[in-house]
Motif scaffolding. Structure first.
Motif, PDB file in Angstrom:
ATOM      1  N   MET A   1       0.849  -1.188   0.000  1.00  0.00           N
ATOM      2  CA  MET A   1       0.000   0.000   0.000  1.00  0.00           C
ATOM      3  C   MET A   1       0.883   1.235   0.000  1.00  0.00           C
ATOM      4  O   MET A   1       1.697   1.432   0.900  1.00  0.00           O
ATOM      5  N   LYS A   2       0.701   2.088  -1.022  1.00  0.00           N
ATOM      6  CA  LYS A   2       1.586   3.235  -1.214  1.00  0.00           C
ATOM      7  C   LYS A   2       1.552   4.208  -0.043  1.00  0.00           C
ATOM      8  O   LYS A   2       2.565   4.824   0.302  1.00  0.00           O
ATOM      9  N   TYR A   3       0.401   4.382   0.591  1.00  0.00           N
ATOM     10  CA  TYR A   3       0.287   5.374   1.667  1.00  0.00           C
ATOM     11  C   TYR A   3       1.105   4.993   2.885  1.00  0.00           C
ATOM     12  O   TYR A   3       1.570   5.860   3.632  1.00  0.00           O
ATOM     13  N   LEU A   4       1.298   3.710   3.137  1.00  0.00           N
ATOM     14  CA  LEU A   4       1.988   3.259   4.335  1.00  0.00           C
ATOM     15  C   LEU A   4       3.504   3.371   4.222  1.00  0.00           C
ATOM     16  O   LEU A   4       4.224   3.043   5.159  1.00  0.00           O
ATOM     17  N   LYS A   5       4.002   3.853   3.074  1.00  0.00           N
ATOM     18  CA  LYS A   5       5.428   4.140   2.964  1.00  0.00           C
ATOM     19  C   LYS A   5       5.806   5.367   3.788  1.00  0.00           C
ATOM     20  O   LYS A   5       6.976   5.590   4.097  1.00  0.00           O
ATOM     21  N   ASP A   6       4.811   6.179   4.113  1.00  0.00           N
ATOM     22  CA  ASP A   6       5.015   7.372   4.943  1.00  0.00           C
ATOM     23  C   ASP A   6       4.781   6.983   6.400  1.00  0.00           C
ATOM     24  O   ASP A   6       3.664   6.633   6.781  1.00  0.00           O
ATOM     25  N   PRO A   7       5.805   7.025   7.265  1.00  0.00           N
ATOM     26  CA  PRO A   7       5.637   6.553   8.651  1.00  0.00           C
ATOM     27  C   PRO A   7       4.681   7.397   9.481  1.00  0.00           C
ATOM     28  O   PRO A   7       4.194   6.935  10.517  1.00  0.00           O
ATOM     29  N   THR A   8       4.390   8.629   9.051  1.00  0.00           N
ATOM     30  CA  THR A   8       3.449   9.444   9.823  1.00  0.00           C
ATOM     31  C   THR A   8       2.004   8.998   9.612  1.00  0.00           C
ATOM     32  O   THR A   8       1.134   9.267  10.447  1.00  0.00           O
ATOM     33  N   VAL A   9       1.745   8.313   8.494  1.00  0.00           N
ATOM     34  CA  VAL A   9       0.375   7.872   8.202  1.00  0.00           C
ATOM     35  C   VAL A   9      -0.109   6.895   9.260  1.00  0.00           C
ATOM     36  O   VAL A   9      -1.248   6.981   9.732  1.00  0.00           O
ATOM     37  N   GLU A  10       0.753   5.972   9.650  1.00  0.00           N
ATOM     38  CA  GLU A  10       0.351   4.998  10.664  1.00  0.00           C
ATOM     39  C   GLU A  10       0.028   5.676  12.002  1.00  0.00           C
ATOM     40  O   GLU A  10      -0.844   5.226  12.733  1.00  0.00           O
ATOM     41  N   GLN A  11       0.706   6.763  12.307  1.00  0.00           N
ATOM     42  CA  GLN A  11       0.434   7.462  13.574  1.00  0.00           C
ATOM     43  C   GLN A  11      -0.929   8.151  13.544  1.00  0.00           C
ATOM     44  O   GLN A  11      -1.540   8.374  14.596  1.00  0.00           O
ATOM     45  N   ALA A  12      -1.410   8.502  12.344  1.00  0.00           N
ATOM     46  CA  ALA A  12      -2.707   9.165  12.208  1.00  0.00           C
ATOM     47  C   ALA A  12      -3.867   8.182  12.242  1.00  0.00           C
ATOM     48  O   ALA A  12      -5.014   8.579  12.490  1.00  0.00           O
ATOM     49  N   PHE A  13      -3.594   6.930  12.003  1.00  0.00           N
ATOM     50  CA  PHE A  13      -4.653   5.914  11.907  1.00  0.00           C
ATOM     51  C   PHE A  13      -5.565   5.862  13.131  1.00  0.00           C
ATOM     52  O   PHE A  13      -6.795   5.930  13.003  1.00  0.00           O
ATOM     53  N   PRO A  14      -5.011   5.693  14.353  1.00  0.00           N
ATOM     54  CA  PRO A  14      -5.912   5.569  15.509  1.00  0.00           C
ATOM     55  C   PRO A  14      -6.819   6.782  15.676  1.00  0.00           C
ATOM     56  O   PRO A  14      -8.015   6.624  15.958  1.00  0.00           O
ATOM     57  N   GLU A  15      -6.259   7.981  15.527  1.00  0.00           N
ATOM     58  CA  GLU A  15      -7.079   9.180  15.702  1.00  0.00           C
ATOM     59  C   GLU A  15      -8.209   9.224  14.678  1.00  0.00           C
ATOM     60  O   GLU A  15      -9.353   9.569  15.010  1.00  0.00           O
ATOM     61  N   TYR A  31      -0.236  -3.492  11.591  1.00  0.00           N
ATOM     62  CA  TYR A  31       0.672  -2.684  10.782  1.00  0.00           C
ATOM     63  C   TYR A  31       2.039  -3.348  10.774  1.00  0.00           C
ATOM     64  O   TYR A  31       2.567  -3.726  11.825  1.00  0.00           O
ATOM     65  N   HIS A  32       2.587  -3.486   9.586  1.00  0.00           N
ATOM     66  CA  HIS A  32       3.890  -4.114   9.402  1.00  0.00           C
ATOM     67  C   HIS A  32       4.812  -3.079   8.756  1.00  0.00           C
ATOM     68  O   HIS A  32       4.700  -2.811   7.558  1.00  0.00           O
ATOM     69  N   PRO A  33       5.708  -2.428   9.518  1.00  0.00           N
ATOM     70  CA  PRO A  33       6.531  -1.343   8.955  1.00  0.00           C
ATOM     71  C   PRO A  33       7.450  -1.825   7.841  1.00  0.00           C
ATOM     72  O   PRO A  33       7.961  -2.942   7.883  1.00  0.00           O
ATOM     73  N   GLN A  34       7.657  -0.962   6.871  1.00  0.00           N
ATOM     74  CA  GLN A  34       8.497  -1.305   5.730  1.00  0.00           C
ATOM     75  C   GLN A  34       9.943  -0.876   5.920  1.00  0.00           C
ATOM     76  O   GLN A  34      10.842  -1.358   5.232  1.00  0.00           O
TER      77      GLN A  34
END
Length: 340
Positions: A1-15, A31-34
């Motif tokens: 998934m292209k969006y998950l290449k940005d590590p800040t995206v995962e931090q926004a998920f819960p909110e 979430y499996h970090p790349q």
């Protein structure tokens, strides 16, 4: 998934999942970090917790999540799990409730997994997962990282917990108190993949062996755009990641059993406290640290005045049941200085 290449995206998920009305059910996602990432807790001083020189030299990303707890290093050998739920009256995080299916899943793979009295998951006394929690309105998130094949040498080099915390744990370094799960799987599951670990956890959460029957929501492009926007405007900002107002004359901290590390950055002017800020890896979901520093700023720098200032603040709600006098003593004691 292209969006998950940005590590800040995962931090926004819960909110996003906690504040978007259509997500009203109990949810779980993984979430499996790349790439390698250091994730700091919402109240931490990143300069005190992270070896910035190592981080920059090795191209490790630095982000800050919206929940409490301590800094963690994650890489492709890690699996992150997150539960989103509704808890209208929660005052203290219910970690064991959400850790239970993870612990049971790992036990089924031969791991002698346990959840401790605070927020860690351990095997044979060594930590492989730390959990954190946040609360927005009536919605809560509980998340944790599973060290399966993580580069422990890198984790030990880039993370630098306070000396007070290491002394309290009776260890010398990050390396000595953590472990990868891989070495604890039984022989039948020694080569289990990260995806298979995820599936095993899901079977425990939903009590089914047919994961095709598990209700699944696929994010729309509109969802992704909203998450990316939140990630870039909030979680990707330098102010959010590095903090503001952290140029202090002094930074002193201490460790409180069952609560965590509490650090205080402050300056002294005419023997009075100015520009104070509270830091730490404590886990209270309803913290109002500004209310504490409002009491602290302008206070005379002596034991009696500092103790009274902390006593008048609601430490229990914002941090935990810590003695006001003990926190005042830490501020006054140069032995609690942390250098960074």
């Amino acid at each position: 998934m292209k969006y998950l290449k940005d590590p800040t995206v995962e931090q926004a998920f819960p909110e996003y999942l906690q504040t978007t009305a259509k997500f009203s059910d109990a949810l779980v996602y993984f979430y499996h970090p790349q790439t390698p990432i250091v994730i700091c807790g919402v109240h931490q001083n990143v300069f005190a917790e992270v070896n910035m020189a190592y981080l920059q030299a090795h191209g490790i990303d630095l982000v800050r999540r919206g929940s409490g707890g301590g800094a963690v290093y994650v890489d492709p050998g890690n699996l992150t799990y997150v539960f989103i739920d509704t808890e209208p009256t929660v005052q203290h995080p219910h970690f064991r409730k959400y850790a239970q299916p993870v612990v049971k899943a790992l036990q089924s793979l031969g791991v002698n997994a346990e959840s401790d009295s605070r927020n860690d998951l351990t095997v044979d006394g060594r930590k492989f997962s730390g959990m954190s929690a946040s609360k927005i309105g009536h919605r809560v998130s509980y998340g944790g990282t599973l060290m399966i094949d993580v580069d422990i040498e890198a984790a030990s080099s880039v993370l630098k917990p306070s000396r007070a915390k290491l002394r309290a744990k009776g260890v010398q370094s990050v390396h000595s108190r953590v472990t990868n799960l891989r070495e604890h799987f039984d022989d039948a599951h020694r080569t289990v993949s990260i995806d298979q670990v995820q599936q095993t956890i899901l079977t425990q959460v939903f009590q089914t062996t047919d994961l095709a029957q598990v209700p699944t929501y696929r994010l729309t492009e509109k969802d992704w755009q909203a998450i990316v926007s939140l990630a870039h405007t909030k979680y990707g900002s330098k102010t959010w990641i590095f903090g503001a107002g952290n140029q202090h004359q002094y930074y002193r901290d201490g460790y409180f059993n069952g609560i965590g590390t509490v650090g205080i950055g402050f300056s002294i002017q005419d023997n009075h406290v100015v520009d104070s800020k509270i830091y730490g890896d404590f886990l209270q979901p309803n913290s109002n640290l500004h209310a504490i520093t409002e009491r602290l700023d302008g206070t005379e720098f002596n034991l009696s005045a500092l103790t009274e200032a902390f006593a008048r603040a609601d430490l229990t709600t914002s941090i935990g049941p810590i003695p006001s006098k003990r926190l005042a003593e830490i501020m006054l004691d140069r032995l609690h200085d942390e250098q960074f």
